[in-house]
Design a protein around this motif. Structure first.
Motif, PDB file in Angstrom:
ATOM      1  N   GLN A  63       0.914  -1.068   0.677  1.00 44.75           N
ATOM      2  CA  GLN A  63       0.161  -0.295   0.187  1.00 44.75           C
ATOM      3  C   GLN A  63       1.184   2.090  -0.359  1.00 44.75           C
ATOM      4  O   GLN A  63       1.412   1.369   1.254  1.00 44.75           O
ATOM      5  CB  GLN A  63      -0.875  -0.612   1.057  1.00 44.75           C
ATOM      6  CG  GLN A  63      -1.901  -1.146   1.255  1.00 44.75           C
ATOM      7  CD  GLN A  63      -3.182  -0.919   2.543  1.00 44.75           C
ATOM      8  OE1 GLN A  63      -3.321   0.063   3.293  1.00 44.75           O
ATOM      9  NE2 GLN A  63      -3.552  -2.712   2.595  1.00 44.75           N
ATOM     10  N   THR A  64       0.628   2.414  -0.976  1.00 49.07           N
ATOM     11  CA  THR A  64       1.364   3.075  -0.870  1.00 49.07           C
ATOM     12  C   THR A  64       1.424   4.144  -0.001  1.00 49.07           C
ATOM     13  O   THR A  64       2.336   4.894   0.520  1.00 49.07           O
ATOM     14  CB  THR A  64       1.329   4.065  -2.034  1.00 49.07           C
ATOM     15  OG1 THR A  64       0.001   4.392  -2.119  1.00 49.07           O
ATOM     16  CG2 THR A  64       1.247   3.080  -3.363  1.00 49.07           C
ATOM     17  N   SER A  65       0.468   4.490   0.557  1.00 51.39           N
ATOM     18  CA  SER A  65       0.104   5.285   1.813  1.00 51.39           C
ATOM     19  C   SER A  65       0.985   4.770   2.811  1.00 51.39           C
ATOM     20  O   SER A  65       0.964   5.530   4.381  1.00 51.39           O
ATOM     21  CB  SER A  65      -0.898   5.289   1.795  1.00 51.39           C
ATOM     22  OG  SER A  65      -1.919   3.904   2.582  1.00 51.39           O
ATOM     23  N   GLN A  66       1.607   3.416   2.876  1.00 56.21           N
ATOM     24  CA  GLN A  66       1.865   3.430   4.147  1.00 56.21           C
ATOM     25  C   GLN A  66       3.645   1.907   3.342  1.00 56.21           C
ATOM     26  O   GLN A  66       3.949   1.354   4.352  1.00 56.21           O
ATOM     27  CB  GLN A  66       1.001   1.601   4.919  1.00 56.21           C
ATOM     28  CG  GLN A  66      -0.089   2.206   5.489  1.00 56.21           C
ATOM     29  CD  GLN A  66      -0.012   3.043   6.227  1.00 56.21           C
ATOM     30  OE1 GLN A  66       0.745   3.130   7.445  1.00 56.21           O
ATOM     31  NE2 GLN A  66      -0.642   4.219   6.248  1.00 56.21           N
TER      32      GLN A  66
END
Length: 185
Positions: A63-66
């Motif tokens: 996940q790009t946000s993480q």
């Protein structure tokens, strides 16, 4: 004179989006990241000079946000000759541009990068793998260069390409773009 050009090349660069990408992970990526696949790629250019093609390798469920909480690999396929010392110095400057680093921390990080990063020629590739909770591991053309066992270093180093405050936001978008039609950052 060339070292100055190499450093200047990294100072004011503009990526060429969607560089030609290797679809299968490099052997060092396969060994370090089970099930890795290419998430995105981009070419870094400066004043019309191609510097390197970057490829971001991630594992299933990434996940790009993480991104800092997950393992991933970043490969830089060099398209020109650069001195290892210039790569290390420029890397530290990029890290400091995202957020200040005190001198007590900057000096050992610069020493670690200067020790690990060799001079590169067109056709060489350096792969770095972010290992959450551990640090970073680096390879040159598939041969292990070594580790920096410092999670903060790894987060700041890979932030050069992936942090929202990167000096190359277009490159970041391309690296985190995902497959065509996939979710972005």
């Amino acid at each position: 004179r060339f070292a100055l050009l190499a450093t200047a090349t990294l100072l004011c660069s503009v990526p060429t989006l969607r560089a030609q990408a290797r679809v299968e992970p490099w052997p060092e990526v396969r060994g370090a990241l089970a099930g890795a696949s290419l998430l995105g790629s981009a070419r870094l250019r400066f004043w019309g000079f191609d510097v390197y093609d970057a490829q971001l390798w991630t594992t299933p469920g990434f996940q790009t946000s993480q991104y800092l909480q997950q393992p991933f690999g970043l490969t830089l396929n060099y398209l020109r000759t650069l001195k290892g010392a210039a790569i290390a110095e420029r890397s530290l400057k990029e890290m400091q541009d995202i957020a200040p680093i005190d001198q007590a921390q900057a000096a050992p990080w610069l020493q670690a990068m200067a020790r690990l990063f060799p001079d590169v020629r067109a056709g060489d590739r350096i792969t770095g793998v972010h290992q959450p909770g551990q640090g970073a591991r680096f390879w040159l053309n598939g041969q292990l260069l070594g580790d920096v066992a410092d999670e903060r270093f790894s987060q700041r180093f890979f932030g050069i390409w992936l942090h929202p405050g990167t000096s190359q936001p277009a490159m970041r978008r391309e690296l985190l773009a995902g497959p065509v039609g996939g979710a972005g950052p």
